[in-house]
Design an enzyme around this catalytic site. Structure first.
Site, PDB file in Angstrom:
ATOM      1  N   GLY A  86       0.778  -1.234   0.000  1.00 26.46           N
ATOM      2  CA  GLY A  86       0.000   0.000   0.000  1.00 26.46           C
ATOM      3  C   GLY A  86       0.806   1.279   0.000  1.00 26.46           C
ATOM      4  CB  SER A  87       4.324   2.189  -0.719  1.00 25.49           C
ATOM      5  OG  SER A  87       4.507   1.730  -2.039  1.00 25.49           O
ATOM      6  CG  LEU A 113      -1.452  -8.423  -7.025  1.00 29.62           C
ATOM      7  CD1 LEU A 113      -0.653  -9.463  -6.260  1.00 29.62           C
ATOM      8  CD2 LEU A 113      -0.585  -7.718  -8.057  1.00 29.62           C
ATOM      9  CG  HIS A 166       2.035  -2.478 -16.061  1.00 27.65           C
ATOM     10  ND1 HIS A 166       1.573  -3.677 -15.560  1.00 27.65           N
ATOM     11  CD2 HIS A 166       3.081  -2.780 -16.861  1.00 27.65           C
ATOM     12  CE1 HIS A 166       2.313  -4.661 -16.063  1.00 27.65           C
ATOM     13  NE2 HIS A 166       3.238  -4.138 -16.843  1.00 27.65           N
ATOM     14  CD  GLU A 195       5.025   1.848  -8.839  1.00 25.55           C
ATOM     15  OE1 GLU A 195       4.746   0.918  -9.610  1.00 25.55           O
ATOM     16  OE2 GLU A 195       5.249   1.681  -7.612  1.00 25.55           O
TER      17      GLU A 195
END
Length: 186
Positions: A12-13, A84, A103, A173
């Site tokens: 959950g970062s 996922l 992604h 990200e």
């Protein structure tokens, strides 16, 4: 206030980065975290940040219980941040262009079933790629085939392991995902 619901399966970062960005932004809010993993670290992060969590199983997703809840909650955006499982077609159709995913590669390379996390980074390493990156895209009924919203490449010639690639990807990200979400919602 724009409502965001985040789906996550692991640490959950990215979810935490999005929640913190929303707290600073004040025009959008993560109103719920959904997870299919009852031991996921995202639950601890969400609890600490006071975001409600819904833990569900595959049956709930396939049989439409999750779709029904999402329709009731009427989010402005559904964000897959390390989630996922593939979304069933009725769920995707209920929220056209309102579900996005991140992604850890430059799609269309290294996408599709089984291509997530370290599997992607190892494939990139094995193929001796000089660059990789992130892709933020809309979710459709196929793995990693929805319209591309944003891509950012990074050089990885100095990376000798999949873990080293993963570290670089996490930086990208965290740097871009929340900003792209904000841009989509404004």
């Amino acid at each position: 206030m724009k409502k965001i619901i985040v789906f996550a399966s692991g640490s959950g970062s990215n979810a935490e980065e999005i929640i913190n960005h929303c707290h600073e932004n004040k025009t959008m809010e993560v109103v719920q975290i959904y997870t299919n993993n009852p031991t996921a670290k995202v639950i601890d992060r969400a609890n600490r940040l006071k975001v409600p969590v819904e833990v569900f199983n595959r049956e709930d997703l396939i049989e439409g219980k999750i779709t029904e809840k999402l329709i009731q909650d009427s989010p402005d955006l559904i964000v897959l941040a390390g989630f996922l499982w593939k979304f069933p077609e009725p769920l995707v159709k209920a929220f056209p262009n309102k579900i996005i995913n991140i992604h850890p590669a430059l799609l269309p390379k290294y996408g599709g079933k089984g291509m997530y996390g370290m599997n992607v980074h190892q494939a990139v390493l094995d193929n001796k790629e000089k660059d990789t990156g992130i892709t933020i895209h809309y979710v459709n009924e196929h793995y990693d085939e929805g319209g591309i919203i944003f891509q950012k490449a990074i050089t990885i010639e100095d990376c000798k392991t999949a873990d080293a690639i993963a570290e670089k990807i996490h930086v990208l990200e965290h740097q871009y995902f929340s900003k792209v979400i904000e841009k989509l919602l404004t």
